[in-house]
Design an enzyme around this catalytic site. Sequence first.
Site, PDB file in Angstrom:
ATOM      1  N   ASN A   4       0.579  -1.184  -0.398  1.00 42.11           N
ATOM      2  CA  ASN A   4       0.318  -0.066   0.317  1.00 42.11           C
ATOM      3  C   ASN A   4       1.196   1.042  -0.079  1.00 42.11           C
ATOM      4  OD1 ASN A   4      -1.368   2.387   2.005  1.00 42.11           O
ATOM      5  ND2 ASN A   4      -2.528   1.625   0.216  1.00 42.11           N
ATOM      6  N   GLU A  22      -6.073  21.468   9.021  1.00 39.99           N
ATOM      7  CA  GLU A  22      -6.018  20.524   8.305  1.00 39.99           C
ATOM      8  C   GLU A  22      -6.429  20.875   7.140  1.00 39.99           C
ATOM      9  OE1 GLU A  22      -6.039  17.586   7.655  1.00 39.99           O
ATOM     10  OE2 GLU A  22      -5.173  16.216   8.061  1.00 39.99           O
TER      11      GLU A  22
END
Length: 505
Positions: free
Chosen positions: A175, A288
């Site tokens: 991944n 964020e």
Amino acid sequence: MAQIHGNSTKTAAEYFRRFICDLEDEGDLVVVKAEVDPHLELGAIIRRVYETAEKAPLFDNIKGRRENGLFRILGAPVGASKLPGKPFIRIAKSLGLPSTATAHEIVAKINAAKSLPAVPSREVETGPVKEFKLLGDDIDLTALPIPLLHQDDGGKYLQTFGMYVVQSPDGTWVNWSITRGMLHGKRSLVGPVIPRQDIGVIREMWRERGQDMPFALCFGVPPAAIMVSGMPLPKGVNETDFIGALTGSAVEVVKCETSDIRVPANAELVLEGVVSRTETGLEGPMAEYHGLVFPGTSRGCPIFKVDALTYRKDPIVPVCVAGKAVEENHTVWGVMQAAEVLSICQAAGLPIKTVWNPFASHCLWFVLQVDTRQLRALSTNIAEFSAKAGHIVFGSKPGYYIPKIYLVGDDIDPSSLEDVVWAEATRCQPGANEFYFDQYPTIPLVPYVSHGIKPDGHHKKVVRCCMFPAEFTRADPFWKQGSFRESYPVDVQERVRRRWGSYGF
């Protein structure tokens, strides 16, 4: 500008240095020679670049940069651009498309690659990333010019636009993904590992064996690789295979120094180590992708222990200063999610032409453009179709991250926020065209999920159908736009365009 270092045949999508040189050639890069302080000044520059759609800044002279070249920084690597006709140039270059590519062409290119044969990575003996090596106690991350990006961040963030590589214990699932990482100590980072995300699923496989999870953190990877790292591909799918299909060329990889993980051979810098199965440290807060920061909200996250550091001469570390759009969370994660949603919808038989995440929505609105010709053949209605679309998208892997869907007709451009707002304001009837779903979870990073009113179960998701009922049944629209394109004969439009300058504009 550093030379292309022996990889002149590779495209911008395949090679980070070529990507940088292409941006410079097209006037979308500025090399900052003045000394810049990594304590807030660097972050402030990059943030202003995002908010003004300025050229990507390459910082050559960072205060505290070590003599051995660690490191330079590229800011806003996939930010939006104000170059005329090239607003998505950095996205387009990352995917092997012309600089003038449109939103529709970008999503179509990604979606088309889903049907191409996989192209696995190709292992090579060595590469530029192996030019220099630091091992064990020779590593001191605290001595590097790691930036403090926002004044309310809980620490210095090295990892904002690098790529983590992890693999299942049996090696069958590799991944490549992006998640943030904050400086923790001389040889450690700390960062979130969300259990539902692939990196969290693989870490749990290692924890079940009583082992720490090996990882590699790679900076300056092939731009196509970082794009795909932000794509919610099905679990078990190796990103390397899809990247090869997308670019038409196998990614060249080289073995790590301390594990069996393979990393891009032409990467700029790689950190190797293990994610502790038991040890945690305080991480955050951090401004964020949703554009907010909540001071004082640190929480315990796994510690990433660093055992090796390999890099090329004068490496360049790409940095994302997350916050209000437009930055890489929106141009990479938002775009790649949109492409995956399109693939899922089409595989399920939904008549969806394209999907887009309007950047100003901060990855929280996804606009699905309906092919109304195909829609009419289904003999459906607003309620039935909206329910079907909601279950298909919200029940999918990318649906975990998506709380709001907008369905629009053929005459609405999903990449135009003005079009989407207009469609919602004029065609989405409150109540009648809104459909709620409370059976699907939402990522807790959404601000109202973590700091809003707590529901009894899951937070609701919504489909807003911004279409008239007649679009489901009639081939001929009963309305016309009050616009330059639709309110005047073609000959009048052409005459106005031709004489525009003579009017004094």
